[in-house]
Design a protein around this motif. Structure first.
Motif, PDB file in Angstrom:
ATOM      1  N   GLU A  98     -44.525  55.225 -35.049  1.00 30.92           N
ATOM      2  CA  GLU A  98     -44.344  54.353 -33.890  1.00 30.92           C
ATOM      3  C   GLU A  98     -45.225  53.106 -33.999  1.00 30.92           C
ATOM      4  O   GLU A  98     -45.842  52.671 -33.031  1.00 30.92           O
ATOM      5  N   ASN A  99     -45.262  52.566 -35.228  1.00 30.94           N
ATOM      6  CA  ASN A  99     -46.101  51.415 -35.531  1.00 30.94           C
ATOM      7  C   ASN A  99     -45.264  50.137 -35.395  1.00 30.94           C
ATOM      8  O   ASN A  99     -44.414  49.844 -36.234  1.00 30.94           O
ATOM      9  N   THR A 100     -45.518  49.393 -34.341  1.00 30.95           N
ATOM     10  CA  THR A 100     -44.716  48.190 -34.085  1.00 30.95           C
ATOM     11  C   THR A 100     -44.983  47.092 -35.111  1.00 30.95           C
ATOM     12  O   THR A 100     -44.093  46.276 -35.389  1.00 30.95           O
ATOM     13  N   PHE A 101     -46.185  47.078 -35.700  1.00 35.03           N
ATOM     14  CA  PHE A 101     -46.484  46.066 -36.714  1.00 35.03           C
ATOM     15  C   PHE A 101     -45.585  46.255 -37.933  1.00 35.03           C
ATOM     16  O   PHE A 101     -44.999  45.294 -38.450  1.00 35.03           O
ATOM     17  N   LEU A 102     -45.468  47.507 -38.420  1.00 29.31           N
ATOM     18  CA  LEU A 102     -44.629  47.773 -39.572  1.00 29.31           C
ATOM     19  C   LEU A 102     -43.156  47.504 -39.261  1.00 29.31           C
ATOM     20  O   LEU A 102     -42.407  47.016 -40.112  1.00 29.31           O
ATOM     21  N   LEU A 103     -42.735  47.837 -38.046  1.00 25.60           N
ATOM     22  CA  LEU A 103     -41.345  47.595 -37.661  1.00 25.60           C
ATOM     23  C   LEU A 103     -41.045  46.104 -37.589  1.00 25.60           C
ATOM     24  O   LEU A 103     -39.968  45.655 -37.996  1.00 25.60           O
ATOM     25  N   LYS A 104     -41.994  45.324 -37.067  1.00 27.67           N
ATOM     26  CA  LYS A 104     -41.808  43.873 -37.030  1.00 27.67           C
ATOM     27  C   LYS A 104     -41.813  43.279 -38.443  1.00 27.67           C
ATOM     28  O   LYS A 104     -41.051  42.367 -38.748  1.00 27.67           O
ATOM     29  N   PHE A 105     -42.691  43.813 -39.288  1.00 27.63           N
ATOM     30  CA  PHE A 105     -42.730  43.370 -40.681  1.00 27.63           C
ATOM     31  C   PHE A 105     -41.391  43.652 -41.353  1.00 27.63           C
ATOM     32  O   PHE A 105     -40.849  42.812 -42.091  1.00 27.63           O
ATOM     33  N   PHE A 106     -40.833  44.841 -41.090  1.00 26.03           N
ATOM     34  CA  PHE A 106     -39.528  45.215 -41.623  1.00 26.03           C
ATOM     35  C   PHE A 106     -38.459  44.215 -41.186  1.00 26.03           C
ATOM     36  O   PHE A 106     -37.650  43.745 -41.989  1.00 26.03           O
ATOM     37  N   SER A 107     -38.443  43.875 -39.895  1.00 27.40           N
ATOM     38  CA  SER A 107     -37.438  42.949 -39.361  1.00 27.40           C
ATOM     39  C   SER A 107     -37.571  41.566 -39.971  1.00 27.40           C
ATOM     40  O   SER A 107     -36.574  40.946 -40.367  1.00 27.40           O
ATOM     41  N   VAL A 108     -38.810  41.066 -40.046  1.00 30.07           N
ATOM     42  CA  VAL A 108     -39.036  39.720 -40.587  1.00 30.07           C
ATOM     43  C   VAL A 108     -38.678  39.662 -42.067  1.00 30.07           C
ATOM     44  O   VAL A 108     -38.014  38.712 -42.525  1.00 30.07           O
ATOM     45  N   ALA A 135     -24.460  41.796 -45.581  1.00 27.75           N
ATOM     46  CA  ALA A 135     -25.041  41.013 -44.484  1.00 27.75           C
ATOM     47  C   ALA A 135     -25.012  41.799 -43.172  1.00 27.75           C
ATOM     48  O   ALA A 135     -25.984  41.793 -42.412  1.00 27.75           O
ATOM     49  N   LEU A 136     -23.906  42.484 -42.905  1.00 35.03           N
ATOM     50  CA  LEU A 136     -23.797  43.275 -41.675  1.00 35.03           C
ATOM     51  C   LEU A 136     -24.814  44.419 -41.658  1.00 35.03           C
ATOM     52  O   LEU A 136     -25.407  44.721 -40.612  1.00 35.03           O
ATOM     53  N   LEU A 137     -25.013  45.057 -42.802  1.00 36.46           N
ATOM     54  CA  LEU A 137     -26.014  46.131 -42.877  1.00 36.46           C
ATOM     55  C   LEU A 137     -27.413  45.589 -42.615  1.00 36.46           C
ATOM     56  O   LEU A 137     -28.229  46.238 -41.942  1.00 36.46           O
ATOM     57  N   GLN A 138     -27.695  44.393 -43.149  1.00 31.62           N
ATOM     58  CA  GLN A 138     -29.011  43.790 -42.925  1.00 31.62           C
ATOM     59  C   GLN A 138     -29.204  43.441 -41.452  1.00 31.62           C
ATOM     60  O   GLN A 138     -30.262  43.707 -40.877  1.00 31.62           O
ATOM     61  N   ILE A 139     -28.183  42.837 -40.838  1.00 30.76           N
ATOM     62  CA  ILE A 139     -28.263  42.504 -39.412  1.00 30.76           C
ATOM     63  C   ILE A 139     -28.416  43.769 -38.574  1.00 30.76           C
ATOM     64  O   ILE A 139     -29.198  43.815 -37.614  1.00 30.76           O
ATOM     65  N   PHE A 140     -27.665  44.816 -38.959  1.00 31.36           N
ATOM     66  CA  PHE A 140     -27.736  46.088 -38.249  1.00 31.36           C
ATOM     67  C   PHE A 140     -29.145  46.674 -38.322  1.00 31.36           C
ATOM     68  O   PHE A 140     -29.687  47.169 -37.333  1.00 31.36           O
ATOM     69  N   GLY A 141     -29.764  46.613 -39.513  1.00 37.82           N
ATOM     70  CA  GLY A 141     -31.125  47.117 -39.677  1.00 37.82           C
ATOM     71  C   GLY A 141     -32.128  46.352 -38.841  1.00 37.82           C
ATOM     72  O   GLY A 141     -33.034  46.935 -38.229  1.00 37.82           O
ATOM     73  N   ILE A 142     -31.980  45.017 -38.792  1.00 40.41           N
ATOM     74  CA  ILE A 142     -32.878  44.186 -37.983  1.00 40.41           C
ATOM     75  C   ILE A 142     -32.742  44.542 -36.502  1.00 40.41           C
ATOM     76  O   ILE A 142     -33.751  44.689 -35.785  1.00 40.41           O
ATOM     77  N   CYS A 143     -31.506  44.693 -36.039  1.00 37.48           N
ATOM     78  CA  CYS A 143     -31.271  45.026 -34.627  1.00 37.48           C
ATOM     79  C   CYS A 143     -31.856  46.385 -34.266  1.00 37.48           C
ATOM     80  O   CYS A 143     -32.452  46.556 -33.197  1.00 37.48           O
ATOM     81  N   LEU A 144     -31.688  47.358 -35.146  1.00 36.25           N
ATOM     82  CA  LEU A 144     -32.235  48.696 -34.882  1.00 36.25           C
ATOM     83  C   LEU A 144     -33.760  48.660 -34.805  1.00 36.25           C
ATOM     84  O   LEU A 144     -34.363  49.304 -33.948  1.00 36.25           O
ATOM     85  N   ALA A 145     -34.372  47.914 -35.735  1.00 39.99           N
ATOM     86  CA  ALA A 145     -35.827  47.826 -35.744  1.00 39.99           C
ATOM     87  C   ALA A 145     -36.342  47.164 -34.463  1.00 39.99           C
ATOM     88  O   ALA A 145     -37.294  47.640 -33.842  1.00 39.99           O
ATOM     89  N   GLN A 146     -35.717  46.077 -34.071  1.00 42.68           N
ATOM     90  CA  GLN A 146     -36.134  45.389 -32.859  1.00 42.68           C
ATOM     91  C   GLN A 146     -35.900  46.240 -31.618  1.00 42.68           C
ATOM     92  O   GLN A 146     -36.708  46.235 -30.686  1.00 42.68           O
TER      93      GLN A 146
END
Length: 281
Positions: free
Chosen positions: A88-98, A246-257
């Motif tokens: 539940e580390n928001t820093f790592l999740l934000k890093f993942f999204s960026v 591209a859709l998989l990448q967008i999907f991953g970003i949305c899930l992380a956020q």
């Protein structure tokens, strides 16, 4: 909180179809490490790890770089996404999204630039292929890659067979003592469908013939033109693959956020006391 699936990349649709989330999670974590391990093993077999300077000595592209780079990126993304969700580390999740967003925009920018500057891209591709033609005998992996490309696209050289004059073993200069002088690699040859045994000497001396005579023995079209034709013939498939990625990448970003928002929402309902956290009423 939704931490059951452990990895933010895990889509709920897999649960709907009854796939094991643990298997998907382990696949994400292992795949990047596997690619990286294959790349490092290949470098070890070629002695690169004991002589790092060999990485810059090769004039062309070492295909092993693809495994190392892709494996490294996948490993970093897998670590950040999975550990971020588990802990539940928001820093790592934000890093993942960026990080994933940066990759997405680099891909998008590359596609746009390739469409706008077609001629420049074509010139760079010619230059890239010719640099690898020069280093054809310097690395076995590069040699196999060039042979595969020339056989698959039925081509020879960047613009044509004469590009092999750039290679010290195939050039037509009088001072060249190589038996391959004025020839081309076997992958340029027109294969006889009834031939069971591959003739690796089929390209010897072939460029001493007239251009019209060469067409009966080797492919005379350049790989750049053949690659462009292949792209046009398979445009829908290629575009579909890129859109899917591209859709998989967008999907991953949305899930992380989304998971970051969930974590913050849950934490907002707790208040810290001397003996720990308690839920607000």
């Amino acid at each position: 909180m939704r931490t059951e699936s452990s990895c933010v990349l895990f889509p709920d649709v897999f649960l709907v179809h009854g796939l094991d989330p643990g298997t998907w999670r382990r696949l994400q974590q292992v795949l990047g490490a596997l690619f990286l391990a294959i790349g490092l093993w290949a470098w070890g077999e070629k002695g690169v790890l004991s002589n790092i300077s060999a990485l810059t000595d090769l004039g062309g592209l070492d295909p092993v770089w693809l495994f190392v780079v892709v494996g490294g990126i996948m490993s970093v993304l897998g670590f950040a996404g999975c550990i971020g969700a588990l802990r539940e580390n928001t820093f790592l999740l934000k890093f993942f999204s960026v990080f994933l967003g940066l990759i997405f925009f680099l891909e998008l920018a590359t596609g746009i630039l390739a469409f706008v500057f077609k001629d420049w891209i074509r010139d760079q591709l010619n230059l890239f292929i010719n640099n690898n033609v020069k280093a054809y005998r310097d690395d076995i992996d590069l040699q196999n890659l060039i042979d595969f490309a020339q056989e698959y696209w039925s081509c020879c050289g960047a613009r044509g067979p004469n590009d092999w004059n750039l290679n010290i073993y195939f050039n037509c200069t009088d001072v060249n003592p190589s038996r391959e002088r004025c020839g081309v690699p076997f992958s340029c040859c027109v294969r006889d469908p009834v031939e069971d045994v591959l003739n690796t000497q089929c390209g010897y001396d072939v460029r001493l013939k007239l251009e019209l005579e060469q067409q009966g023995f080797i492919h005379t079209k350049g790989c750049v033109g053949q690659f462009e034709k292949w792209l046009q013939d398979n445009l829908i498939i290629v575009a579909g693959i890129f859109v899917g990625i591209a859709l998989l990448q967008i999907f991953g970003i949305c899930l992380a956020q989304n998971l970051v928002s969930d974590i913050k929402a849950v934490k907002a309902n707790w208040i810290k006391h001397d003996d720990g956290y308690r839920l607000l009423k």
